[in-house]
Design a protein around this motif. Structure first.
Motif, PDB file in Angstrom:
ATOM      1  N   PRO A 185     -16.840  -6.829   7.725  1.00  0.00           N
ATOM      2  CA  PRO A 185     -16.027  -6.712   6.510  1.00  0.00           C
ATOM      3  C   PRO A 185     -14.790  -5.827   6.724  1.00  0.00           C
ATOM      4  O   PRO A 185     -14.809  -4.888   7.521  1.00  0.00           O
ATOM      5  CB  PRO A 185     -16.978  -6.064   5.504  1.00  0.00           C
ATOM      6  CG  PRO A 185     -18.346  -6.400   6.003  1.00  0.00           C
ATOM      7  CD  PRO A 185     -18.222  -6.429   7.512  1.00  0.00           C
ATOM      8  N   VAL A 186     -13.729  -6.152   5.985  1.00  0.00           N
ATOM      9  CA  VAL A 186     -12.493  -5.369   6.043  1.00  0.00           C
ATOM     10  C   VAL A 186     -12.740  -4.036   5.342  1.00  0.00           C
ATOM     11  O   VAL A 186     -13.192  -3.997   4.194  1.00  0.00           O
ATOM     12  CB  VAL A 186     -11.330  -6.127   5.370  1.00  0.00           C
ATOM     13  CG1 VAL A 186     -10.085  -5.249   5.318  1.00  0.00           C
ATOM     14  CG2 VAL A 186     -11.047  -7.431   6.105  1.00  0.00           C
ATOM     15  N   GLU A 187     -12.454  -2.933   6.050  1.00  0.00           N
ATOM     16  CA  GLU A 187     -12.627  -1.602   5.471  1.00  0.00           C
ATOM     17  C   GLU A 187     -11.357  -1.161   4.748  1.00  0.00           C
ATOM     18  O   GLU A 187     -11.419  -0.659   3.628  1.00  0.00           O
ATOM     19  CB  GLU A 187     -12.972  -0.599   6.571  1.00  0.00           C
ATOM     20  CG  GLU A 187     -13.229   0.798   6.045  1.00  0.00           C
ATOM     21  CD  GLU A 187     -13.731   1.710   7.134  1.00  0.00           C
ATOM     22  OE1 GLU A 187     -14.760   2.358   6.899  1.00  0.00           O
ATOM     23  OE2 GLU A 187     -13.109   1.767   8.215  1.00  0.00           O
ATOM     24  N   ASN A 188     -10.213  -1.326   5.390  1.00  0.00           N
ATOM     25  CA  ASN A 188      -8.905  -0.979   4.815  1.00  0.00           C
ATOM     26  C   ASN A 188      -7.911  -2.028   5.254  1.00  0.00           C
ATOM     27  O   ASN A 188      -8.037  -2.574   6.350  1.00  0.00           O
ATOM     28  CB  ASN A 188      -8.401   0.383   5.339  1.00  0.00           C
ATOM     29  CG  ASN A 188      -9.250   1.527   4.873  1.00  0.00           C
ATOM     30  OD1 ASN A 188      -9.406   1.737   3.682  1.00  0.00           O
ATOM     31  ND2 ASN A 188      -9.824   2.261   5.813  1.00  0.00           N
ATOM     32  N   GLY A 189      -6.917  -2.267   4.431  1.00  0.00           N
ATOM     33  CA  GLY A 189      -5.871  -3.181   4.858  1.00  0.00           C
ATOM     34  C   GLY A 189      -5.083  -3.738   3.703  1.00  0.00           C
ATOM     35  O   GLY A 189      -5.483  -3.633   2.545  1.00  0.00           O
ATOM     36  N   ASP A 190      -3.941  -4.296   4.052  1.00  0.00           N
ATOM     37  CA  ASP A 190      -3.128  -4.946   3.036  1.00  0.00           C
ATOM     38  C   ASP A 190      -2.301  -6.065   3.636  1.00  0.00           C
ATOM     39  O   ASP A 190      -2.174  -6.186   4.852  1.00  0.00           O
ATOM     40  CB  ASP A 190      -2.250  -3.949   2.281  1.00  0.00           C
ATOM     41  CG  ASP A 190      -1.430  -3.052   3.175  1.00  0.00           C
ATOM     42  OD1 ASP A 190      -0.971  -3.512   4.235  1.00  0.00           O
ATOM     43  OD2 ASP A 190      -1.227  -1.886   2.824  1.00  0.00           O
ATOM     44  N   LEU A 191      -1.821  -6.914   2.757  1.00  0.00           N
ATOM     45  CA  LEU A 191      -0.982  -8.051   3.107  1.00  0.00           C
ATOM     46  C   LEU A 191       0.205  -8.022   2.169  1.00  0.00           C
ATOM     47  O   LEU A 191       0.062  -7.668   0.988  1.00  0.00           O
ATOM     48  CB  LEU A 191      -1.760  -9.355   2.923  1.00  0.00           C
ATOM     49  CG  LEU A 191      -0.969 -10.653   3.088  1.00  0.00           C
ATOM     50  CD1 LEU A 191      -1.791 -11.671   3.859  1.00  0.00           C
ATOM     51  CD2 LEU A 191      -0.564 -11.235   1.763  1.00  0.00           C
ATOM     52  N   GLN A 192       1.361  -8.384   2.693  1.00  0.00           N
ATOM     53  CA  GLN A 192       2.555  -8.472   1.859  1.00  0.00           C
ATOM     54  C   GLN A 192       3.352  -9.701   2.261  1.00  0.00           C
ATOM     55  O   GLN A 192       3.614  -9.925   3.442  1.00  0.00           O
ATOM     56  CB  GLN A 192       3.417  -7.223   1.996  1.00  0.00           C
ATOM     57  CG  GLN A 192       4.603  -7.240   1.052  1.00  0.00           C
ATOM     58  CD  GLN A 192       5.311  -5.902   0.989  1.00  0.00           C
ATOM     59  OE1 GLN A 192       4.793  -4.888   1.442  1.00  0.00           O
ATOM     60  NE2 GLN A 192       6.483  -5.896   0.423  1.00  0.00           N
ATOM     61  N   LEU A 193       3.702 -10.504   1.277  1.00  0.00           N
ATOM     62  CA  LEU A 193       4.579 -11.643   1.499  1.00  0.00           C
ATOM     63  C   LEU A 193       6.017 -11.192   1.345  1.00  0.00           C
ATOM     64  O   LEU A 193       6.347 -10.466   0.409  1.00  0.00           O
ATOM     65  CB  LEU A 193       4.306 -12.751   0.474  1.00  0.00           C
ATOM     66  CG  LEU A 193       2.946 -13.436   0.531  1.00  0.00           C
ATOM     67  CD1 LEU A 193       2.850 -14.464  -0.587  1.00  0.00           C
ATOM     68  CD2 LEU A 193       2.726 -14.085   1.875  1.00  0.00           C
TER      69      LEU A 193
END
Length: 185
Positions: free
Chosen positions: A119-127
């Motif tokens: 599982p993803v613990e930390n993170g982000d995505l931006q378009l």
């Protein structure tokens, strides 16, 4: 799982048969980096595919491997409860309001079993641009995976992508009217 979500998964698998840090990580378009490179190579990406339907955004990185095509990494982001638009940061950790993992990552070399990441613990995505079917879609993501058990546990993955998003839906649900009010067969 709804029909739209199944459609996105099926569309992605059909493509296979045929063939955390900071956002803005400074990667070139259509590239990957991170400590998961200790498990498999991240370079030589030959194609990136962005799929979109009402329930998810999916970014897949492929590499030609002689006669085979490897799925280096596939990020699926469930968009339930999100306003996925250019400029908005999406938190990739945790779950959706209905309890699904917000983001999942899979790796698949030809001739090997698929490997789902921890599982993803930390993170982000931006378009930066796009995000909808038919639009040039550019963005980046960065994430770390939970420590402990699971493929990629304790490692990180960053990526940048730039591709035209493809519509991954199959059309109307059973019983819905087609265009111009014509009942489905």
């Amino acid at each position: 799982m709804s029909r739209a979500a199944r459609a996105l998964v099926a569309f992605g698998l059909a493509g296979l048969a045929s063939g955390a840090g900071l956002v803005g990580c400074g990667l070139e378009d259509n590239s990957l980096s991170g400590s998961v490179s200790e498990l498999f190579p991240l370079g030589d990406i030959s194609r990136v595919e962005v799929l979109r339907n009402a329930e998810a955004l999916q970014v897949s990185y492929y590499r030609n491997n002689e006669l085979d095509v490897d799925l280096v990494a596939r990020l699926t982001v469930v968009t339930e409860g999100l306003d996925l638009r250019p400029g908005a940061k999406v938190d990739l950790a945790g779950t959706t309001p209905s309890g699904l993992a917000r983001a999942t990552v899979v790796h698949l070399n030809a001739g090997e079993p698929a490997r789902a990441f921890a599982p993803v613990e930390n993170g982000d995505l931006q378009l930066d641009t796009g995000g909808n079917p038919g639009e040039a879609t550019r963005g980046d993501f960065s994430m770390s995976f939970q420590k402990g058990e699971g493929f990629g546990a304790g490692r990180n993955l960053e990526g940048a992508f730039n591709a035209v998003a493809t519509d991954a839906s199959f059309g109307p649900e059973p019983g819905e009217l087609l265009d111009a009010g014509v009942p489905p067969p």
